[in-house]
Design a protein around this motif. Structure first.
Motif, short mmCIF file in Angstrom:
data_model
loop_
_atom_site.label_atom_id
_atom_site.label_comp_id
_atom_site.label_asym_id
_atom_site.label_seq_id
_atom_site.Cartn_x
_atom_site.Cartn_y
_atom_site.Cartn_z
N GLY A 1 46.73 86.75 43.55
CA GLY A 1 45.54 86.63 42.71
C GLY A 1 45.66 87.36 41.39
O GLY A 1 44.86 87.14 40.49
N GLN A 2 46.67 88.23 41.25
CA GLN A 2 46.82 88.95 40.00
C GLN A 2 47.83 88.27 39.09
O GLN A 2 48.75 87.59 39.54
CB GLN A 2 47.28 90.40 40.24
N THR A 3 47.65 88.47 37.77
CA THR A 3 48.63 88.03 36.77
C THR A 3 49.01 89.25 35.92
O THR A 3 48.18 90.13 35.70
CB THR A 3 48.06 86.93 35.87
N THR A 4 50.25 89.28 35.46
CA THR A 4 50.75 90.40 34.67
C THR A 4 51.69 89.86 33.61
O THR A 4 52.68 89.19 33.93
CB THR A 4 51.50 91.41 35.56
N ASN A 5 51.39 90.14 32.34
CA ASN A 5 52.29 89.74 31.25
C ASN A 5 53.19 90.91 30.88
O ASN A 5 52.70 92.03 30.67
CB ASN A 5 51.50 89.31 30.02
N VAL A 6 54.49 90.65 30.80
CA VAL A 6 55.45 91.70 30.43
C VAL A 6 56.36 91.21 29.31
O VAL A 6 56.66 90.02 29.22
CB VAL A 6 56.31 92.15 31.64
N LEU A 7 56.78 92.15 28.47
CA LEU A 7 57.78 91.86 27.44
C LEU A 7 59.14 92.27 27.96
O LEU A 7 59.31 93.38 28.50
CB LEU A 7 57.47 92.62 26.16
N LEU A 8 60.09 91.37 27.83
CA LEU A 8 61.48 91.62 28.21
C LEU A 8 62.33 91.51 26.94
O LEU A 8 62.35 90.45 26.32
CB LEU A 8 61.94 90.59 29.25
N THR A 9 63.00 92.59 26.57
CA THR A 9 63.87 92.55 25.39
C THR A 9 65.32 92.48 25.85
O THR A 9 65.78 93.35 26.60
CB THR A 9 63.64 93.77 24.48
N ALA A 10 65.98 91.42 25.43
CA ALA A 10 67.38 91.23 25.82
C ALA A 10 68.27 92.27 25.14
O ALA A 10 67.94 92.80 24.07
CB ALA A 10 67.83 89.82 25.45
N LYS A 11 69.39 92.55 25.77
CA LYS A 11 70.33 93.54 25.23
C LYS A 11 70.94 93.03 23.92
O LYS A 11 71.01 91.81 23.68
CB LYS A 11 71.44 93.81 26.26
#
Length: 582
Positions: free
Chosen positions: A274-284
């Motif tokens: 039921g939860q949503t989470t937005n995350v930023l992923l920065t590539a190497k």
């Protein structure tokens, strides 16, 4: 010559004004909200997973189902056509549904289900929300395969309060059973025991390489050096809270439940159904000459067994054509993430504590400071007697049930909202849901001698604009366990949480009324409590239930009725003409 120049000047001025007006109108049109139309065809489709083919209920033959994309302020018209043997409804999870409760979707709460061969148009406007939500079936266990993302973009010209990503990728975590889930839950309800466990978890419908014969069924995310990606994480699993991590990469959490938060970095996400989470992923910045697993596995706190397997996807770095570092056919090493132990409650607690609202002028935290009504709900499991013609497997013909304040919710045969709106609640529901537990005991200590629960279709009635404080307390009657509770129709502020029994004299002094997280789903901690506040400014009938589907099946659910206010925009409009009948 001078007399001829003047009309030319006037003409040029008029032309310029006309161009400016046209440009302004076009700009306004671009900013104006629009109506977006979708068609969802509920149909059976064969899918092969874990070396086995079975027919599953889908939307448009897809798993996950189609993406809903809208902007804040847009109206959505989604026609759902039922072509399967089961009754169906669809819930737009986390959408506030301001004065559009007829479109909320939980079966027998806001609508009767759409029967085979029939259709219904869900019609609602996205008001004051932007971010990631999701939609799913809301009847029996059909949401196991009937789910998909809702992506709400900000209004045109409005940017994110974090760096603009190069790409946005939905990552939906799900569960897969080899058996037929409708048969599984029906058998469990007959025997009174827990249903069979799932056979795998999935990422975007794919189990991944850690399961037998599933290497080809693996989600892959290709990234480019140095670029930032927005991952829109959704937990659509039926019965499991999940840890999620990407090997050797740090994630920056920027949003939960379609509400921006103060960004924080973490290696691992905890996300409940039921939860949503937005995350930023920065590539190497330099090619790592490796591929990385992204993986999810359960956080499990209860006494019952659980599916202790791990789903994985692959993060691959794109090789520029000129790269001489590795040939395409060479095998790169695969690095796995380290996930917390399945019962790591200290990680869960610390992670939850980091989630804070932005609480700034653009995104204020409007926490109700004055409380009109206080509620204290115990949530947990207990026992109930089975009927004489039912052969239940519990002691003395008993079955496992779940309850809030010792009331196990009985699903009505008429939708609550229809009964409420028409003023015909007699025989459908009563408004005497207890505001406090019927008897006090040591909720997180030794269980009381009587662990039987009552049952009924009871609701709480609230006047329009009532500010509510609700403390939800886990009980250890059958065993302490984390319960992700979802409230329909509202976001709420999580003002406090702790372990042991809630102390009315000590704990409220520690509440966070400055920047608490704003959510639609929150876990009641295992052996603990959580306190939330919300303003009842949305007339209608609003379901509240555990998002572990087995607990909902067992009765861990109730409903709030918010009465109409005095103003025209404080009343629920009448039902649409195509609202399904029971």
């Amino acid at each position: 010559m001078g007399s001829l120049a003047c009309p030319n000047a006037v003409f040029l001025l008029l032309s310029a004004l006309l161009s400016l007006l046209t440009f302004t109108q076009l700009t306004l049109a671009k900013h104006a909200a629009i109506t977006r139309h979708y068609k969802f065809e509920i149909k059976m489709q064969n899918f092969t997973r874990l070396c086995q083919t079975k027919s599953i209920v889908t939307v448009n033959g897809q798993l996950p189902g189609p993406r809903i994309i809208a902007r804040e302020g847009d109206r959505l018209e989604i026609k759902v056509v039922n072509r399967v043997k089961y009754n169906i409804t669809v819930h737009w999870h986390g959408v506030r549904q301001l004065r559009s409760g007829w479109a909320d979707g939980p079966a027998y709460i806001t609508q009767c289900p759409i029967q085979t061969g029939n259709s219904y148009v869900y019609n609602f406007t996205i008001i004051g929300q932007r971010g990631t939500l999701f939609w799913h079936a809301h009847i029996s266990w059909l949401r196991v395969t009937v789910y998909g993302p809702i992506i709400i973009l900000p209004k045109r010209g409005v940017s994110y309060p974090f760096p603009q990503p190069a790409k946005e990728v939905p990552i939906i975590l799900g569960e897969w059973w080899k058996g037929d889930t409708e048969t599984i839950i029906n058998q469990a309800m007959q025997t009174g025991l827990a249903p069979n466990l799932s056979d795998a978890f999935t990422i975007n419908g794919l189990p991944g390489p850690l399961y037998n014969c599933s290497a080809k069924d693996t989600f892959k995310l290709n990234v480019e050096l140095g670029k930032t990606y927005l991952l829109r994480l959704i937990n659509a699993a039926l019965n499991d809270e999940l840890f999620f991590s990407i090997a050797n990469h740090t994630l920056t959490v920027v949003e939960v439940d379609a509400v921006y938060i103060k960004p924080f970095k973490t290696d691992t996400i905890l996300i409940t159904p039921g939860q949503t989470t937005n995350v930023l992923l920065t590539a190497k910045n330099h090619h790592p000459n490796a591929t990385f697993l992204m993986a999810a596995r359960p956080y499990a706190t209860g006494p019952a067994t659980f599916d202790n397997s791990t789903t994985a996807g692959i993060l691959e770095y794109h090789h520029p054509p000129s790269s001489k570092t590795k040939k395409k056919n060479s095998k790169l090493p695969v690095i796995r993430p380290t996930l917390p132990p399945f019962n790591d409650t200290s990680f869960a607690t610390n992670f939850t504590k980091k989630v804070r609202s932005l609480a700034n002028p653009n995104f204020p935290a409007n926490v109700p400071k004055k409380v009109d009504r206080h509620f204290f709900f115990t949530v947990g499991l207990g026992l109930a007697s089975c009927s004489q013609n039912q052969n239940c497997q519990g002691p003395n013909n008993t079955k496992l049930v779940a309850a809030i304040n010792n009331v196990s919710f009985v699903q009505p045969s008429t939708a609550l909202l229809q009964a409420h709106f028409s003023g015909q609640s007699n025989g459908v529901f009563t408004t005497d849901f207890p505001a406090n537990p019927p008897f006090k005991f040591n909720y997180t200590g030794n269980p009381p001698s009587n662990i039987f629960v009552s049952s009924g279709t009871k609701v709480v009635a609230l006047s329009y604009n009532t500010s509510v404080e609700l403390v939800m307390q886990d009980t250890s009657i059958i065993g302490a366990e984390s319960h992700p509770l979802h409230l329909h129709g509202f976001n709420f502020y999580v003002v406090g949480q702790g372990f042991g029994n809630f102390d009315q004299n000590q704990d409220p002094a520690k509440f966070n009324l400055v920047d608490p997280p704003e959510r639609n789903t929150i876990s009641v901690p295992s052996g603990g409590w959580v306190a939330i506040r919300f303003l009842a400014d949305n007339p209608g009938v609003w379901f509240m239930h555990c998002h572990l589907e087995v607990h909902t099946s067992w009765g861990l659910k109730m409903a709030w009725i918010v009465m109409d206010g005095k103003g025209k925009k404080q009343k629920l409009p009448p039902p649409p003409s195509d609202l399904p009948r029971c």
